[in-house]
Scaffold this active site. Structure first.
Site, PDB file in Angstrom:
ATOM      1  CB  SER A  66      -0.864  -0.069   1.581  1.00 25.35           C
ATOM      2  OG  SER A  66      -2.206  -0.557   0.939  1.00 25.35           O
ATOM      3  CE  LYS A  69      -3.941   0.982  -1.088  1.00 28.92           C
ATOM      4  NZ  LYS A  69      -4.362   0.507   0.108  1.00 28.92           N
ATOM      5  CE1 TYR A 192      -3.904  -0.547  -4.600  1.00 28.63           C
ATOM      6  CE2 TYR A 192      -4.960  -2.779  -4.920  1.00 28.63           C
ATOM      7  CZ  TYR A 192      -4.306  -1.964  -4.296  1.00 28.63           C
ATOM      8  OH  TYR A 192      -4.215  -2.284  -2.834  1.00 28.63           O
ATOM      9  CE1 TYR A 244      -4.721   1.805   4.259  1.00 21.69           C
ATOM     10  CE2 TYR A 244      -3.183   0.284   5.646  1.00 21.69           C
ATOM     11  CZ  TYR A 244      -3.596   0.710   4.327  1.00 21.69           C
ATOM     12  OH  TYR A 244      -2.935   0.461   3.202  1.00 21.69           O
ATOM     13  CB  VAL A 262      -0.447  -5.743   3.850  1.00 22.62           C
ATOM     14  CG1 VAL A 262      -1.587  -5.305   4.737  1.00 22.62           C
ATOM     15  CG2 VAL A 262      -0.468  -6.130   2.544  1.00 22.62           C
TER      16      VAL A 262
HETATM   17  N1  GLN Z   1      -1.742  -5.277  -2.209  1.00 27.60           N
HETATM   18  C1  GLN Z   1      -2.515  -5.295  -0.962  1.00 27.60           C
HETATM   19  C2  GLN Z   1      -3.941  -5.044  -1.205  1.00 27.60           C
HETATM   20  O1  GLN Z   1      -4.641  -4.585  -1.881  1.00 27.60           O
HETATM   21  C3  GLN Z   1      -2.221  -3.996  -0.320  1.00 27.60           C
HETATM   22  C4  GLN Z   1      -2.879  -3.652   0.994  1.00 27.60           C
HETATM   23  C5  GLN Z   1      -2.133  -3.101   1.928  1.00 27.60           C
HETATM   24  O2  GLN Z   1      -0.793  -2.849   2.007  1.00 27.60           O
HETATM   25  N2  GLN Z   1      -2.853  -2.597   3.115  1.00 27.60           N
HETATM   26  O3  GLN Z   1      -4.870  -5.942  -0.183  1.00 27.60           O
END
Ligand code: GLN
Length: 314
Positions: A66, A69, A192, A244, A262
């Protein structure tokens, strides 16, 4: 005045704080992530002038997840501008988990933040390029310019994600049905998923954070990667939603914009000063690295950085 030995002491404090906490688990909903050794720990600081300090496994390549992003948001800000991003995606915390469908349902299909999965898929749908490969090239180029070196896709991570990203595919179609996915949703979720599957090190993340700290100038390459006026909206989004459902706790206790993934990475920014990054795979229930958060928080505290303290009294 912050000296090199202050930063060294801060890294040592970060390492000690990380080792003092236990618990958490590697993400396992993406099979590759479950296989990464849980005891890895890397910490890195890169200043806005390019001074670099690292500790532990700061050179280990792990999945950006993530944290990607942030850089797709940067790309889209450059393409359509800050007002259009806010109007199309938003700039508010969702208060719900990063892959929440409920958050979308509650807000008429508007993602609210480019740093949750729905908003990041919407961002990917706004990346330049008519084909998935063209959009992907633009996103990878942006990650590389922030890192100051060519970042690469891990075919293994990407395969593991593409084979298991059913939930994200559903989110892309929900976005599309609400008018919040701005290209073919199959293309958006493919791009993505690829952007989450590149490999970075804690040192890379610190350079990327330092680039945000330095108004968009990469301290290693000297390149103005994004317009200076686009760093503030990115940092605001990170403060609102970067960790988050723990973003509020993080702001309350650490007071720096940050973004987690993650894969176990976390990148924090001290505007004008430095990027601070850490990597450790086990996550808490919100999806943030347990030791990574402890490390970054201790480094920031040791150096006295918290955006909400009064600099005149520091
Ligand atoms: N590729 C992971 C997902 O789309 C990334 C999520 C994350 O790092 N929080 O669930």
């Amino acid at each position: 005045m912050m000296t090199r030995s202050d930063i060294k002491a801060a890294l040592a404090a970060g390492h000690a704080a990380a080792m003092a906490v236990d618990g958490g688990q590697n993400a396992d909903y993406i099979p590759f992530l479950a296989s990464v050794p849980s005891d890895l720990l890397g910490i890195a600081v890169v200043t806005a002038s390019g001074e670099t300090h690292t500790m532990g496994d700061a050179g280990y390549g792990f999945a950006i997840e993530s944290i990607s992003k942030v850089f797709t948001l940067a790309l889209v800000l450059e393409r359509i501008g800050a007002e259009a991003v806010r109007e199309k995606i938003g700039a508010d915390p969702t208060g719900l988990p990063f892959n929440s469908v409920m958050a979308l349902e509650l807000h008429n299909g508007k993602p609210l933040s480019p740093l949750v999965n729905a908003g990041a898929i919407a961002s990917a749908s706004l990346a330049p390029g008519d084909s998935a490969d063209a959009s992907w090239d633009a996103i990878l180029d942006m990650q590389s310019r922030f890192a100051g070196r060519p970042i690469q896709l891990s075919a293994t991570v990407n395969k593991s994600e593409q084979e298991t990203n059913f939930h994200n595919r559903a989110i892309a179609w929900l976005l599309y049905s609400a008018g919040s996915c701005f290209c073919d949703p199959v293309k958006a979720v493919d791009v993505y998923t690829r952007q989450c599957s590149t490999l970075v090190t804690a040192e890379d993340l610190a350079v990327m954070g330092a680039t945000l700290a330095a108004g968009g100038v990469n301290p290693r390459t000297g390149e103005q990667v994004i317009k200076p006026e686009h760093t503030a909206p990115i940092l605001a989004e990170m403060m609102m939603e970067g960790l988050y459902t723990a973003s509020g706790d993080w702001a309350y206790t650490v007071g720096l914009p940050a973004k987690s993934g993650v894969g176990g990475g976390i990148m924090a920014v001290v505007p004008g000063v430095m990027g601070i990054a850490a990597f450790s795979p086990p996550l808490d229930t919100a999806g943030n690295s347990v030791r990574g958060q402890a490390a970054v928080a201790a480094v920031a505290k040791s150096l006295g950085y918290n955006l909400f303290t009064n600099p005149l009294q520091a």
